[in-house]
Design a protein around this motif. Structure first.
Motif, PDB file in Angstrom:
ATOM      1  N   GLN A 216       0.839  -1.199   0.000  1.00  0.00           N
ATOM      2  CA  GLN A 216       0.000   0.000   0.000  1.00  0.00           C
ATOM      3  C   GLN A 216       0.873   1.247   0.000  1.00  0.00           C
ATOM      4  OE1 GLN A 216      -2.504  -0.733   3.425  1.00  0.00           O
ATOM      5  NE2 GLN A 216      -3.861  -2.112   2.283  1.00  0.00           N
ATOM      6  N   SER A 219       2.036   1.627  -3.447  1.00  0.00           N
ATOM      7  CA  SER A 219       0.981   2.143  -4.322  1.00  0.00           C
ATOM      8  C   SER A 219       0.822   3.652  -4.172  1.00  0.00           C
ATOM      9  CB  SER A 219      -0.342   1.435  -4.031  1.00  0.00           C
ATOM     10  OG  SER A 219      -1.345   1.842  -4.938  1.00  0.00           O
ATOM     11  N   ASP A 303      -5.812   1.135  -6.024  1.00  0.00           N
ATOM     12  CA  ASP A 303      -4.805   1.955  -6.700  1.00  0.00           C
ATOM     13  C   ASP A 303      -4.739   3.292  -5.969  1.00  0.00           C
ATOM     14  OD1 ASP A 303      -3.207   3.503  -8.289  1.00  0.00           O
ATOM     15  OD2 ASP A 303      -4.255   3.060 -10.170  1.00  0.00           O
ATOM     16  N   ASP A 306      -0.178   5.044  -7.655  1.00  0.00           N
ATOM     17  CA  ASP A 306       0.958   4.526  -8.414  1.00  0.00           C
ATOM     18  C   ASP A 306       0.723   3.077  -8.828  1.00  0.00           C
ATOM     19  OD1 ASP A 306       3.474   5.132  -9.550  1.00  0.00           O
ATOM     20  OD2 ASP A 306       4.504   4.011  -7.985  1.00  0.00           O
ATOM     21  N   PRO A 308      -2.024  -0.559  -8.496  1.00  0.00           N
ATOM     22  CA  PRO A 308      -2.286  -1.554  -7.434  1.00  0.00           C
ATOM     23  C   PRO A 308      -1.038  -2.384  -7.167  1.00  0.00           C
ATOM     24  CG  PRO A 308      -3.900  -1.668  -9.228  1.00  0.00           C
ATOM     25  CD  PRO A 308      -2.779  -0.839  -9.718  1.00  0.00           C
ATOM     26  N   LYS A 309      -0.797  -2.724  -5.900  1.00  0.00           N
ATOM     27  CA  LYS A 309       0.380  -3.517  -5.534  1.00  0.00           C
ATOM     28  C   LYS A 309      -0.003  -4.571  -4.496  1.00  0.00           C
ATOM     29  CE  LYS A 309       2.942  -0.155  -7.479  1.00  0.00           C
ATOM     30  NZ  LYS A 309       3.558  -0.286  -8.825  1.00  0.00           N
ATOM     31  N   TYR A 381       0.316  -7.605 -10.198  1.00  0.00           N
ATOM     32  CA  TYR A 381       0.497  -6.627  -9.126  1.00  0.00           C
ATOM     33  C   TYR A 381       1.636  -6.931  -8.159  1.00  0.00           C
ATOM     34  CZ  TYR A 381      -4.401  -5.562 -10.414  1.00  0.00           C
ATOM     35  OH  TYR A 381      -5.554  -5.245 -11.073  1.00  0.00           O
TER      36      TYR A 381
END
Length: 434
Positions: A216, A219, A303, A306, A308-309, A381
């Motif tokens: 997060q 992101s 997202d 930057d 979604p991660k 992701y």
């Protein structure tokens, strides 16, 4: 989980002890060798308390031993809570087994510390190029480990709840934005129907914190360390974007969206309706689907600006630097790289198959399957934790900072202290050169 490694990465590491010892013994190979008695090789695994996964390991060993007469692999299983300390102690005494598993984020630390030897699995049934990138452990351009599966972070929710409060159900192609997510939490809080609308496992410990929350932060545009050379965390971990994440993270508590410390079983609380949205892992997908059926929403990460991660990398297999029968160890590693074993691991553990070919053979994970979204999350992701021997120390410092932040510490100061501590560790270890 019981964070299936809290299976994910770094999971059960006694990070402080491991880092301290490794920092003092970055000696590479040499000295005494061990791990084999002639052509009998010892294998260590962390799965003593995980019978489903341990059974797969036993099956591969049995099949390998029965497939040829030159080598024999024998198993020694440890409880996960004891495993990393056992490896550290054995490495210090140069008595490591020939074969051992390692949590993905620790591969760089163990390779730098001289625990592991590079491996060659060319000619295996499953090419490395077919695997999820997060399931392959490399350091300084060399292959040190590979895994059979990964896990994926996801939000779980009930479709009916989201529809009741006019909250859009996001898709892989169109995840929630930060504004949408914040709006959804505000609506759910206002409803008064939930003790806390959001559950993110804040009662957990250890590797869960960087695994769950650094994606997060990433992101938002921040990171745990400057990955250009891995020589400083200052300006990155305590940079503007990271502080924005930390401020938002703290606001989840102050606005009453999330508990400062969650209960002992966050997934159980979600299924009981105590929370509306849960940040959790793919390891609970099947259980949730069994309970909620078609009402279960499997939701991609937000997202925050930057992209979604999610975190990437789980347990992987490696060969020790002190193994006296490296030919036999690599024979076992190559033998294990069969699609059927990738399938067996995924079925036994509820994890994401490490290859597309295996995913096609696992019910629910095949294209069009109810869990295929999790496969896509892992492919699209996943961000591996920093590939540096400093990672175990970084993990510990980030956990402390994040816990302090939701307890009320100033976000910039907490991250600044963590960045300074990490920089001091890097300097004191000569930036982990060698």
């Amino acid at each position: 989980m019981v964070f299936r490694t809290r299976r994910l990465a770094g999971a059960s590491v006694a990070v402080a002890a491991a880092t301290a010892l490794v920092a003092g013994c970055a000696t590479g190979s040499g000295g005494s060798t061990s791990g084999a008695s002639g052509n009998t090789l010892t294998l260590w695994t962390h799965n003593a308390g995980n019978s489903a996964e341990l059974d797969v390991v036993k099956k591969i060993i049995k099949d390998f031993n029965g497939s040829q007469s030159k080598y024999k692999v024998k198993l020694q299983a440890f409880p996960q809570s004891d495993y990393n300390n056992s490896v550290v102690a054995a490495a210090s005494a140069r008595k490591l087994p020939c074969l051992l598993d390692v949590d993905g984020p620790n591969v760089a630390n163990w390779a730098w510390g001289g625990y592991l030897s590079p491996i060659d699995v060319s000619g295996s049934e499953v090419p490395l190029s077919d695997q999820l990138a997060s399931t392959v452990g490399r350091y300084k351009g060399k292959l040190y480990a590979f895994g059979f599966y990964d896990v994926a972070l996801t939000f779980f929710a009930r479709k009916s709840v989201l529809n009741t409060y006019d909250i859009r159900i996001p898709t892989t192609d169109k995840p929630w934005t930060k504004a949408e997510f914040d709006s959804a939490l505000a609506k759910l809080k206002k409803s008064g129907k939930f003790a806390y609308p959001l559950e993110m496992g804040t009662g957990g410990s250890g590797e869960w914190w960087p695994y769950a929350f650094s994606p997060q932060l990433q992101s938002f545009g921040g990171d745990l360390i400057d990955r250009d050379g891995y020589k400083t965390a200052s300006g990155t971990l305590d940079g503007k974007k990271s502080v924005e994440w930390a401020t938002w993270f703290r606001s989840l508590v102050t606005k009453g969206y999330m508990a400062k410390k969650s209960g002992a079983d966050p997934n159980k609380d979600f299924l009981a309706g105590k929370s509306a949205i849960q940040w959790d892992g793919s390891w609970n997908a099947a259980k949730n689907a069994e309970k909620l059926g078609d009402d279960l929403a499997i939701i991609p990460p937000v997202d925050f600006g930057d992209g979604p991660k999610i975190g990437g990398a789980s347990w992987q297999w490696a060969m020790s630097s002190t193994c006296s029968n490296k030919a036999g160890a690599q024979a076992w590693l190559k033998f294990s790289r069969q699609t059927k074993y990738f399938v067996d691991y995924a079925k036994a553990t509820g994890t994401i198959p490490g290859t597309e070919a295996a995913a096609k053979q696992v019910d629910g994970y095949q294209p069009g399957g109810k869990f295929n979204e999790l496969v896509q999350f892992a492919r699209k992701y996943a961000v591996v934790r920093p590939v540096t021997p400093a990672y175990p120390y970084i993990s510990t410092e980030f956990q402390k900072a994040a816990q302090d932040i939701i307890a009320g510490a100033d976000p910039k100061n907490a991250l600044g202290q963590a960045a300074k501590a990490i920089d001091n560790d890097l300097k004191s270890n000569n930036y982990y050169a060698g």
